[in-house]
Design an enzyme around this catalytic site. Structure first.
Site, mmCIF file in Angstrom:
data_model
loop_
_atom_site.group_PDB
_atom_site.id
_atom_site.type_symbol
_atom_site.label_atom_id
_atom_site.label_comp_id
_atom_site.label_asym_id
_atom_site.label_seq_id
_atom_site.Cartn_x
_atom_site.Cartn_y
_atom_site.Cartn_z
ATOM 1 N N GLY A 181 -29.569 -25.385 -36.783
ATOM 2 C CA GLY A 181 -29.341 -26.794 -37.073
ATOM 3 C C GLY A 181 -30.491 -27.323 -37.896
ATOM 4 O O GLY A 181 -31.271 -26.568 -38.466
ATOM 5 N N GLY A 194 -33.944 -28.550 -39.004
ATOM 6 C CA GLY A 194 -35.324 -28.357 -38.556
ATOM 7 C C GLY A 194 -35.472 -27.151 -37.660
ATOM 8 O O GLY A 194 -34.645 -26.249 -37.656
ATOM 9 N N HIS A 200 -33.539 -17.237 -40.825
ATOM 10 C CA HIS A 200 -32.794 -17.876 -41.910
ATOM 11 C C HIS A 200 -33.581 -19.058 -42.483
ATOM 12 O O HIS A 200 -33.677 -19.218 -43.703
ATOM 13 C CB HIS A 200 -31.422 -18.327 -41.391
ATOM 14 C CG HIS A 200 -30.536 -18.898 -42.441
ATOM 15 N ND1 HIS A 200 -30.234 -20.237 -42.508
ATOM 16 C CD2 HIS A 200 -29.884 -18.313 -43.470
ATOM 17 C CE1 HIS A 200 -29.428 -20.447 -43.534
ATOM 18 N NE2 HIS A 200 -29.196 -19.295 -44.137
ATOM 19 N N ASP A 201 -34.159 -19.875 -41.609
ATOM 20 C CA ASP A 201 -34.992 -20.998 -42.069
ATOM 21 C C ASP A 201 -36.166 -20.493 -42.903
ATOM 22 O O ASP A 201 -36.493 -21.060 -43.953
ATOM 23 C CB ASP A 201 -35.531 -21.803 -40.884
ATOM 24 C CG ASP A 201 -34.476 -22.646 -40.186
ATOM 25 O OD1 ASP A 201 -33.318 -22.679 -40.661
ATOM 26 O OD2 ASP A 201 -34.806 -23.266 -39.157
ATOM 27 N N TYR A 258 -33.696 -23.507 -33.382
ATOM 28 C CA TYR A 258 -33.694 -23.359 -34.834
ATOM 29 C C TYR A 258 -32.340 -23.495 -35.507
ATOM 30 O O TYR A 258 -32.289 -23.703 -36.720
ATOM 31 C CB TYR A 258 -34.313 -22.007 -35.222
ATOM 32 C CG TYR A 258 -35.809 -22.014 -35.074
ATOM 33 C CD1 TYR A 258 -36.629 -22.428 -36.113
ATOM 34 C CD2 TYR A 258 -36.409 -21.648 -33.877
ATOM 35 C CE1 TYR A 258 -38.002 -22.458 -35.968
ATOM 36 C CE2 TYR A 258 -37.783 -21.677 -33.718
ATOM 37 C CZ TYR A 258 -38.573 -22.085 -34.775
ATOM 38 O OH TYR A 258 -39.935 -22.130 -34.625
ATOM 39 N N ASP A 300 -28.152 -16.060 -46.473
ATOM 40 C CA ASP A 300 -26.972 -16.454 -45.703
ATOM 41 C C ASP A 300 -26.216 -15.233 -45.173
ATOM 42 O O ASP A 300 -25.770 -15.225 -44.021
ATOM 43 C CB ASP A 300 -26.047 -17.323 -46.553
ATOM 44 C CG ASP A 300 -26.599 -18.723 -46.794
ATOM 45 O OD1 ASP A 300 -27.662 -19.063 -46.241
ATOM 46 O OD2 ASP A 300 -25.950 -19.482 -47.540
#
Length: 146
Positions: free
Chosen positions: A57, A59, A75-76, A55, A120
């Site tokens: 990076g 995608g 985070h995604d 995860y 973040d």
């Protein structure tokens, strides 16, 4: 003009042409990088978090390989929630924040900016408390992230 000057001019032009093909990072990712440095005073370059596990990076899919990769998955998901709730683009959303020791602190105005900044900050703090395992950097995601 001297031949040596022409060679230097040619080298500069060629390098500028090559640099024009390198896409710039969205500014939010640069901010996120500084936030990671704030929370995590380790010497590891921020770029090592861009190609870690399934995860961290661009995608992401499958089961996170470890605690640090799970930070990236969360985070995604947080960015996905920002897109849904506020119809904003987290990767392009700039915000205001400060670093207090190793604690990033958001002080921004709009709901979208505040939400993205908190995504973040939480991820940066999660990175700081999660061990980095070299074996999970630059893995074969097709084989390991199912």
């Amino acid at each position: 003009m001297h031949p040596a000057h022409l060679l230097v001019l040619l080298a500069v032009c060629v390098s500028l042409l090559g640099a024009s093909d390198i896409p710039p990072l969205p500014l939010n990712l640069a901010q996120f990088g500084f936030m990671i440095k704030c929370a995590n005073h380790r010497s590891r370059p921020v770029s090592h978090y861009m190609d870690y596990g399934c995860y961290c990076g661009k995608g992401g899919s499958g089961t996170p390989v470890d605690e640090l990769d799970r930070c990236c998955q969360v985070h995604d998901e947080c960015y996905g929630e920002a897109e849904k709730r506020f119809k904003c683009v987290p990767y392009m959303t700039l915000y205001s924040w400060k670093c207090y020791g190793t604690a990033p602190s958001c002080n921004t105005k709009t709901d979208c900016q505040r939400f993205v900044c908190n995504c973040d900050a939480k991820a940066a703090e999660c990175f700081a408390r999660s061990p980095y395992q070299n074996k999970n950097w630059n893995i074969n995601t097709k084989a390991r992230c199912k």
